[in-house]
Scaffold this motif. Sequence first.
Motif, PDB file in Angstrom:
ATOM      1  N   ARG A  67       0.838  -1.191   0.000  1.00 35.59           N
ATOM      2  CA  ARG A  67       0.000   0.000   0.000  1.00 35.59           C
ATOM      3  C   ARG A  67       0.878   1.247   0.000  1.00 35.59           C
ATOM      4  O   ARG A  67       2.074   1.198   0.240  1.00 35.59           O
ATOM      5  N   SER A  68       0.252   2.386  -0.257  1.00 37.25           N
ATOM      6  CA  SER A  68       0.967   3.649  -0.165  1.00 37.25           C
ATOM      7  C   SER A  68       1.329   3.909   1.288  1.00 37.25           C
ATOM      8  O   SER A  68       0.631   3.468   2.205  1.00 37.25           O
ATOM      9  N   PRO A  69       2.412   4.644   1.543  1.00 38.12           N
ATOM     10  CA  PRO A  69       2.829   4.918   2.917  1.00 38.12           C
ATOM     11  C   PRO A  69       1.732   5.580   3.734  1.00 38.12           C
ATOM     12  O   PRO A  69       1.159   6.595   3.333  1.00 38.12           O
ATOM     13  N   SER A  70       1.404   4.973   4.872  1.00 37.17           N
ATOM     14  CA  SER A  70       0.435   5.531   5.805  1.00 37.17           C
ATOM     15  C   SER A  70       0.719   4.929   7.171  1.00 37.17           C
ATOM     16  O   SER A  70       1.482   3.979   7.299  1.00 37.17           O
ATOM     17  N   GLY A  71       0.105   5.504   8.203  1.00 33.46           N
ATOM     18  CA  GLY A  71       0.313   4.987   9.546  1.00 33.46           C
ATOM     19  C   GLY A  71       1.308   5.820  10.325  1.00 33.46           C
ATOM     20  O   GLY A  71       1.578   6.982  10.004  1.00 33.46           O
ATOM     21  N   THR A  72       1.895   5.214  11.373  1.00 31.56           N
ATOM     22  CA  THR A  72       2.792   5.920  12.291  1.00 31.56           C
ATOM     23  C   THR A  72       4.143   5.239  12.375  1.00 31.56           C
ATOM     24  O   THR A  72       4.221   4.008  12.443  1.00 31.56           O
ATOM     25  N   ILE A  73       5.199   6.038  12.347  1.00 39.70           N
ATOM     26  CA  ILE A  73       6.560   5.554  12.585  1.00 39.70           C
ATOM     27  C   ILE A  73       7.007   6.074  13.944  1.00 39.70           C
ATOM     28  O   ILE A  73       6.950   7.281  14.195  1.00 39.70           O
ATOM     29  N   ARG A  74       7.428   5.176  14.828  1.00 38.54           N
ATOM     30  CA  ARG A  74       7.905   5.571  16.162  1.00 38.54           C
ATOM     31  C   ARG A  74       9.431   5.551  16.158  1.00 38.54           C
ATOM     32  O   ARG A  74      10.051   4.548  15.813  1.00 38.54           O
ATOM     33  N   ILE A  75      10.024   6.682  16.557  1.00 38.14           N
ATOM     34  CA  ILE A  75      11.474   6.845  16.531  1.00 38.14           C
ATOM     35  C   ILE A  75      11.977   7.199  17.927  1.00 38.14           C
ATOM     36  O   ILE A  75      11.424   8.085  18.579  1.00 38.14           O
ATOM     37  N   ASN A  76      13.018   6.520  18.376  1.00 37.39           N
ATOM     38  CA  ASN A  76      13.689   6.865  19.627  1.00 37.39           C
ATOM     39  C   ASN A  76      15.029   7.492  19.287  1.00 37.39           C
ATOM     40  O   ASN A  76      15.786   6.955  18.465  1.00 37.39           O
ATOM     41  N   VAL A  97       4.647  10.710  12.486  1.00 42.27           N
ATOM     42  CA  VAL A  97       5.922  10.350  13.107  1.00 42.27           C
ATOM     43  C   VAL A  97       5.849  10.688  14.590  1.00 42.27           C
ATOM     44  O   VAL A  97       5.519  11.808  14.971  1.00 42.27           O
ATOM     45  N   ASP A  98       6.140   9.695  15.425  1.00 42.32           N
ATOM     46  CA  ASP A  98       6.132   9.845  16.884  1.00 42.32           C
ATOM     47  C   ASP A  98       7.573   9.725  17.361  1.00 42.32           C
ATOM     48  O   ASP A  98       8.174   8.648  17.307  1.00 42.32           O
ATOM     49  N   ILE A  99       8.166  10.863  17.813  1.00 41.84           N
ATOM     50  CA  ILE A  99       9.565  10.877  18.251  1.00 41.84           C
ATOM     51  C   ILE A  99       9.629  10.951  19.771  1.00 41.84           C
ATOM     52  O   ILE A  99       9.015  11.829  20.387  1.00 41.84           O
ATOM     53  N   VAL A 100      10.371  10.034  20.370  1.00 43.77           N
ATOM     54  CA  VAL A 100      10.618  10.043  21.808  1.00 43.77           C
ATOM     55  C   VAL A 100      12.099  10.292  22.021  1.00 43.77           C
ATOM     56  O   VAL A 100      12.938   9.544  21.509  1.00 43.77           O
ATOM     57  N   THR A 101      12.450  11.356  22.752  1.00 45.13           N
ATOM     58  CA  THR A 101      13.859  11.669  22.999  1.00 45.13           C
ATOM     59  C   THR A 101      14.234  11.309  24.425  1.00 45.13           C
ATOM     60  O   THR A 101      13.489  11.576  25.364  1.00 45.13           O
ATOM     61  N   GLU A 102      15.377  10.699  24.579  1.00 45.23           N
ATOM     62  CA  GLU A 102      15.911  10.374  25.901  1.00 45.23           C
ATOM     63  C   GLU A 102      17.403  10.107  25.776  1.00 45.23           C
ATOM     64  O   GLU A 102      17.881   9.631  24.750  1.00 45.23           O
ATOM     65  N   GLY A 103      18.117  10.448  26.843  1.00 41.30           N
ATOM     66  CA  GLY A 103      19.562  10.280  26.806  1.00 41.30           C
ATOM     67  C   GLY A 103      20.006   8.827  26.877  1.00 41.30           C
ATOM     68  O   GLY A 103      20.972   8.432  26.238  1.00 41.30           O
ATOM     69  N   LYS A 104      19.288   8.018  27.647  1.00 41.21           N
ATOM     70  CA  LYS A 104      19.707   6.627  27.810  1.00 41.21           C
ATOM     71  C   LYS A 104      19.359   5.789  26.586  1.00 41.21           C
ATOM     72  O   LYS A 104      18.408   6.070  25.865  1.00 41.21           O
ATOM     73  N   MET A 105      20.152   4.741  26.372  1.00 37.99           N
ATOM     74  CA  MET A 105      19.876   3.804  25.292  1.00 37.99           C
ATOM     75  C   MET A 105      18.707   2.906  25.689  1.00 37.99           C
ATOM     76  O   MET A 105      18.570   2.527  26.856  1.00 37.99           O
ATOM     77  N   LEU A 164      12.391   2.729  14.656  1.00 33.19           N
ATOM     78  CA  LEU A 164      13.722   3.209  14.297  1.00 33.19           C
ATOM     79  C   LEU A 164      14.382   3.865  15.504  1.00 33.19           C
ATOM     80  O   LEU A 164      13.703   4.336  16.417  1.00 33.19           O
ATOM     81  N   GLY A 165      15.710   3.923  15.468  1.00 31.07           N
ATOM     82  CA  GLY A 165      16.470   4.660  16.473  1.00 31.07           C
ATOM     83  C   GLY A 165      17.456   5.573  15.781  1.00 31.07           C
ATOM     84  O   GLY A 165      17.847   5.324  14.632  1.00 31.07           O
ATOM     85  N   ASN A 177       9.958  -8.039   6.143  1.00 27.47           N
ATOM     86  CA  ASN A 177       8.951  -7.185   5.527  1.00 27.47           C
ATOM     87  C   ASN A 177       8.889  -5.850   6.247  1.00 27.47           C
ATOM     88  O   ASN A 177       8.389  -5.768   7.373  1.00 27.47           O
ATOM     89  N   LEU A 178       9.395  -4.815   5.626  1.00 21.49           N
ATOM     90  CA  LEU A 178       9.279  -3.473   6.174  1.00 21.49           C
ATOM     91  C   LEU A 178       8.016  -2.829   5.623  1.00 21.49           C
ATOM     92  O   LEU A 178       7.655  -3.035   4.460  1.00 21.49           O
ATOM     93  N   SER A 179       7.348  -2.032   6.449  1.00 22.87           N
ATOM     94  CA  SER A 179       6.148  -1.349   5.984  1.00 22.87           C
ATOM     95  C   SER A 179       6.507  -0.341   4.898  1.00 22.87           C
ATOM     96  O   SER A 179       7.657   0.098   4.776  1.00 22.87           O
ATOM     97  N   ALA A 180       5.494   0.025   4.132  1.00 22.43           N
ATOM     98  CA  ALA A 180       5.716   1.009   3.072  1.00 22.43           C
ATOM     99  C   ALA A 180       6.205   2.323   3.659  1.00 22.43           C
ATOM    100  O   ALA A 180       7.060   2.999   3.079  1.00 22.43           O
ATOM    101  N   GLY A 181       5.681   2.693   4.821  1.00 19.61           N
ATOM    102  CA  GLY A 181       6.085   3.937   5.459  1.00 19.61           C
ATOM    103  C   GLY A 181       7.545   3.927   5.875  1.00 19.61           C
ATOM    104  O   GLY A 181       8.282   4.893   5.645  1.00 19.61           O
ATOM    105  N   ILE A 182       7.982   2.833   6.498  1.00 21.11           N
ATOM    106  CA  ILE A 182       9.382   2.746   6.936  1.00 21.11           C
ATOM    107  C   ILE A 182      10.308   2.697   5.736  1.00 21.11           C
ATOM    108  O   ILE A 182      11.371   3.340   5.723  1.00 21.11           O
ATOM    109  N   ARG A 183       9.925   1.957   4.690  1.00 22.33           N
ATOM    110  CA  ARG A 183      10.766   1.908   3.488  1.00 22.33           C
ATOM    111  C   ARG A 183      10.896   3.294   2.855  1.00 22.33           C
ATOM    112  O   ARG A 183      11.981   3.690   2.412  1.00 22.33           O
TER     113      ARG A 183
END
Length: 313
Positions: A102-111, A137-145, A155-156, A292-298
């Motif tokens: 499908r065409s890219p849609s949905g949410t990508i969560r990034i740390n 795109v949902d980005i979560v920032t934090e110093g720790k791994m 993704l990170g 299998n990577l989603s269309a959005g992540i690809r």
Amino acid sequence: MNKWDKLACGVEQIGTMEQANLKELEAVIAIARRGTFRAAAIDLGMSTTALSHTISRLEAALGVRLFNRTTRSVSLTDAGRLFVQQVAPSLQDLYAALDSVRSPSGTIRINAAPFAARAIISPLVLQFLRRYPDMNVDIVTEGKMVDIVKDGFDLGVRVAGLVPSDMIALSLGRPQRHAVVGSPKYFEQHGKPIVPPDLLNHRCIRVRLPDGSLFRWRFEKDGETLQIDVRGPITLDEASIVRTAVLESTGVGYTMEQEVLPDIKAGRLVRVLEDWTPPYPGLCLYYPGRRNLSAGIRAFLELAREFSRRAAE
């Protein structure tokens, strides 16, 4: 038939479930990941009551209880833990396979580390959202791994040397550098350090790492490496605040070069010990190796490659 046999039969029946029941499986994974029905319901866009009914229906269909529930807590039963371990990877692959056509849609969560998020937000993330308006795109920032798979991230973004060895890494271009800086007023009053050990006679802005230890300033020149345990009037647990303290002439700071380059060029800050802070491998985007990577992540990875090529020019 014991509970384990019932569970095995239930898992075998997943392939024949109607599409709507995939939402029930998704609900189990969300509760297991978030730890509460309330948080999982918010993620799924449904009420807590509706989520509770969804889980009850699935438990009735499987013939086993997946969660121990009280008014104060929720936890997986042994059967629930086995269920999540077996179902989560398959469900993830199934949705990825559906998304891939499908065409890219949905949410990508990034740390990401805070400074890493600032480095990619405008040239990569916002560009991605303009190109693919159906994506979030949902980005979560934090110093720790963190373990991005365990914590539900796609993704990170970290400095190359911190990327786990079992991840696929994509360089985001230019190397990184640290910069040692102070205000003109501070150096007029205290003089400038000529070599790193001189910093022991200066007021320095210290940074506490996520594990509670104090960061030791690192230097390298002509094969010689030094780590200086600086002293100073203030200790911060977020490196991005260092710039503010240095601008106020509180002391000398050690920070990412890109954080202070505009201040150096404008004369608000003065750089010292530049020959002791060589470049080192820069930021990497990383992700687990899935079939299998989603269309959005690809699509995001492809744009990241474009970003990397531009940054390296």
